[in-house]
Design a protein around this motif. Structure first.
Motif, PDB file in Angstrom:
ATOM      1  N   ALA A   1       0.833  -1.205   0.000  1.00  0.00           N
ATOM      2  CA  ALA A   1       0.000   0.000   0.000  1.00  0.00           C
ATOM      3  C   ALA A   1       0.864   1.250   0.000  1.00  0.00           C
ATOM      4  O   ALA A   1       0.560   2.237  -0.681  1.00  0.00           O
ATOM      5  N   VAL A   2       1.964   1.208   0.756  1.00  0.00           N
ATOM      6  CA  VAL A   2       2.893   2.336   0.753  1.00  0.00           C
ATOM      7  C   VAL A   2       3.559   2.461  -0.605  1.00  0.00           C
ATOM      8  O   VAL A   2       3.701   3.560  -1.159  1.00  0.00           O
ATOM      9  N   GLU A   3       3.970   1.328  -1.173  1.00  0.00           N
ATOM     10  CA  GLU A   3       4.606   1.345  -2.493  1.00  0.00           C
ATOM     11  C   GLU A   3       3.672   1.924  -3.550  1.00  0.00           C
ATOM     12  O   GLU A   3       4.097   2.666  -4.444  1.00  0.00           O
ATOM     13  N   ALA A   4       2.372   1.622  -3.451  1.00  0.00           N
ATOM     14  CA  ALA A   4       1.391   2.147  -4.400  1.00  0.00           C
ATOM     15  C   ALA A   4       1.002   3.589  -4.084  1.00  0.00           C
ATOM     16  O   ALA A   4       0.262   4.208  -4.849  1.00  0.00           O
ATOM     17  N   ASP A   5       1.496   4.111  -2.981  1.00  0.00           N
ATOM     18  CA  ASP A   5       1.262   5.494  -2.552  1.00  0.00           C
ATOM     19  C   ASP A   5      -0.217   5.782  -2.272  1.00  0.00           C
ATOM     20  O   ASP A   5      -0.722   6.852  -2.580  1.00  0.00           O
ATOM     21  N   PHE A   6      -0.898   4.803  -1.673  1.00  0.00           N
ATOM     22  CA  PHE A   6      -2.244   5.042  -1.176  1.00  0.00           C
ATOM     23  C   PHE A   6      -2.189   5.860   0.118  1.00  0.00           C
ATOM     24  O   PHE A   6      -1.236   5.732   0.904  1.00  0.00           O
ATOM     25  N   ALA A   7      -3.217   6.657   0.377  1.00  0.00           N
ATOM     26  CA  ALA A   7      -3.519   7.018   1.751  1.00  0.00           C
ATOM     27  C   ALA A   7      -4.064   5.755   2.411  1.00  0.00           C
ATOM     28  O   ALA A   7      -4.692   4.916   1.757  1.00  0.00           O
ATOM     29  N   ILE A   8      -3.788   5.593   3.702  1.00  0.00           N
ATOM     30  CA  ILE A   8      -4.095   4.326   4.361  1.00  0.00           C
ATOM     31  C   ILE A   8      -4.829   4.590   5.675  1.00  0.00           C
ATOM     32  O   ILE A   8      -4.439   5.464   6.451  1.00  0.00           O
ATOM     33  N   ALA A   9      -5.872   3.820   5.921  1.00  0.00           N
ATOM     34  CA  ALA A   9      -6.546   3.820   7.224  1.00  0.00           C
ATOM     35  C   ALA A   9      -6.191   2.531   7.943  1.00  0.00           C
ATOM     36  O   ALA A   9      -6.352   1.437   7.390  1.00  0.00           O
ATOM     37  N   LEU A  10      -5.681   2.659   9.144  1.00  0.00           N
ATOM     38  CA  LEU A  10      -5.336   1.496   9.957  1.00  0.00           C
ATOM     39  C   LEU A  10      -6.383   1.314  11.050  1.00  0.00           C
ATOM     40  O   LEU A  10      -6.558   2.185  11.910  1.00  0.00           O
ATOM     41  N   TYR A  11      -7.066   0.177  11.000  1.00  0.00           N
ATOM     42  CA  TYR A  11      -8.037  -0.177  12.040  1.00  0.00           C
ATOM     43  C   TYR A  11      -7.364  -1.065  13.086  1.00  0.00           C
ATOM     44  O   TYR A  11      -6.414  -1.780  12.797  1.00  0.00           O
ATOM     45  N   ASN A  12      -7.907  -1.039  14.311  1.00  0.00           N
ATOM     46  CA  ASN A  12      -7.429  -1.888  15.404  1.00  0.00           C
ATOM     47  C   ASN A  12      -5.904  -1.836  15.532  1.00  0.00           C
ATOM     48  O   ASN A  12      -5.232  -2.871  15.506  1.00  0.00           O
ATOM     49  N   PRO A  13      -5.338  -0.637  15.681  1.00  0.00           N
ATOM     50  CA  PRO A  13      -3.887  -0.534  15.611  1.00  0.00           C
ATOM     51  C   PRO A  13      -3.143  -1.131  16.797  1.00  0.00           C
ATOM     52  O   PRO A  13      -2.071  -1.714  16.623  1.00  0.00           O
ATOM     53  N   ARG A  14      -3.731  -1.010  18.002  1.00  0.00           N
ATOM     54  CA  ARG A  14      -2.922  -1.384  19.175  1.00  0.00           C
ATOM     55  C   ARG A  14      -3.842  -1.746  20.327  1.00  0.00           C
ATOM     56  O   ARG A  14      -4.716  -0.982  20.691  1.00  0.00           O
ATOM     57  N   SER A  15      -3.623  -2.917  20.896  1.00  0.00           N
ATOM     58  CA  SER A  15      -4.405  -3.352  22.051  1.00  0.00           C
ATOM     59  C   SER A  15      -3.468  -3.756  23.173  1.00  0.00           C
ATOM     60  O   SER A  15      -2.263  -3.942  22.974  1.00  0.00           O
ATOM     61  N   THR A  16      -4.027  -3.931  24.366  1.00  0.00           N
ATOM     62  CA  THR A  16      -3.221  -4.371  25.505  1.00  0.00           C
ATOM     63  C   THR A  16      -2.628  -5.743  25.256  1.00  0.00           C
ATOM     64  O   THR A  16      -1.476  -6.027  25.640  1.00  0.00           O
TER      65      THR A  16
END
Length: 250
Positions: free
Chosen positions: A154-169
Motif C-alpha cells: 500500500a505504501v509502495e502504491a502510494d495510497f492514503a491508508i486507514a489502519l483499524y485496530n492498531p494497538r491493544s493491551t
C-alpha cells in the motif's frame, strides 16, 4: 420463513450519525444481537430482547442471530461503524454458508453505517480525497506476515491508508512494527492522523509527521490515517486542515 435478519451499522458513536434507515429497524426489532458495548447503545423498550456477548465470538453470535430469525423473530445484529468493514456482516455470511440450508432462505439485509475512517477523515478535512485503502492491524484472523505485506505494498502504491485496530493491551507490538515499516519506506514528514473515539465526548484528534508518531498514541478506539506522499496540511489558528489533492502529477 417470516423472520428477518438485519445487519446494521451504528456509526462511530454519536446517535446523530445513525442513519434513519437503521433507526427504523432498531425501533421495529424484537431482538438485538451484538458485542456488549454496541448492544448497550440501543435503548431498552418493552418487547425488545437484547443479546449481548463478548468479543471474539462473532461466529457464535451470528449463528444465534440466524437461529432467532429462523424462529420468526425480527433480529438486528449491530456493529459499530459500518457492518461490512471489519465487522459482523462477513461473520453472518460465513455462518450462513456453513449452516443449515434454510438459513439461506431468510430475509437478510445489510444496512450501512458511517465507518471510523470516514468519520475521522471528515474531522481532519479530506485526507482520503484520492485513492486510499484500509488495513486491519489485528492478527487474530490473519498472520502478521500478511499484514506487513499489504502495508508495504500500500505504501509502495502510494495510497492514503486507514489502519483499524492498531494497538491493544494484548498485542501492543503490532503498531510499533507498522511504524518501523513506515519509517523504512516513507519520508519523515508523511502525515499521520490519530483519531480517537470520533463523535463521542472522548474524541481526540492529533496530526503529526511520521517522525513524531509513537505507538502509545493509538489504542483500540483509535483509527490511524496515513497520508499519501501528496497529502498536505494547511496550518491555521485552529486545528490544521489535512487533505489529499484530487489529482496526481504526471
Amino acid at each position: 420463513m417470516s423472520g428477518t435478519l438485519v445487519i446494521a451499522g451504528l456509526g462511530p458513536g454519536d446517535d446523530a450519525l445513525v442513519t434513519p434507515e437503521v433507526s427504523a429497524e432498531l425501533a421495529a426489532a424484537t431482538d438485538i444481537v451484538g458485542y456488549i458495548p454496541y448492544v448497550a447503545r440501543v435503548a431498552d423498550r418493552p418487547g425488545l430482547v437484547k443479546h449481548a456477548s463478548d468479543n471474539r465470538v462473532e461466529i457464535d453470535r451470528a449463528q444465534h442471530a440466524l437461529s432467532l430469525a429462523a424462529e420468526g423473530r425480527r433480529v438486528v445484529v449491530v456493529s459499530s461503524g459500518d457492518p461490512g468493514v471489519f465487522a459482523m456482516a462477513s461473520a453472518v455470511f460465513e455462518a450462513v454458508e456453513a449452516g443449515p440450508r434454510q438459513w439461506r432462505d431468510l430475509d437478510i439485509r445489510v444496512l450501512p453505517g458511517i465507518t471510523a475512517m470516514l468519520a475521522a477523515a471528515a474531522r481532519a478535512g479530506a485526507p482520503l480525497g484520492h485513492d486510499f485503502c484500509a488495513i486491519n492491524l489485528s492478527d487474530n484472523l490473519k498472520p502478521w506476515a500478511v499484514i506487513e505485506k499489504r502495508l508495504r505494498l500500500a505504501v509502495e502504491a502510494d495510497f492514503a491508508i486507514a489502519l483499524y485496530n492498531p494497538r491493544s493491551t494484548a498485542r501492543p507490538e503490532g503498531f510499533a512494527r507498522a511504524l518501523d515499516l513506515l519509517r523504512q519506506t516513507c519520508a519523515p514528514d508523511r502525515v499521520m492522523i490519530f483519531a480517537r473515539a470520533v463523535s463521542t465526548p472522548e474524541e481526540a484528534l492529533r496530526v503529526v509527521p511520521l517522525s513524531e508518531a509513537a505507538p502509545e498514541m493509538a489504542d483500540m478506539r483509535t483509527v490511524v490515517l496515513i497520508g499519501s506522499s501528496a497529502t498536505r496540511v494547511i496550518a491555521r489558528d485552529g486545528p490544521p486542515l489535512v487533505y489529499t489533492p484530487r489529482s496526481v502529477p504526471v
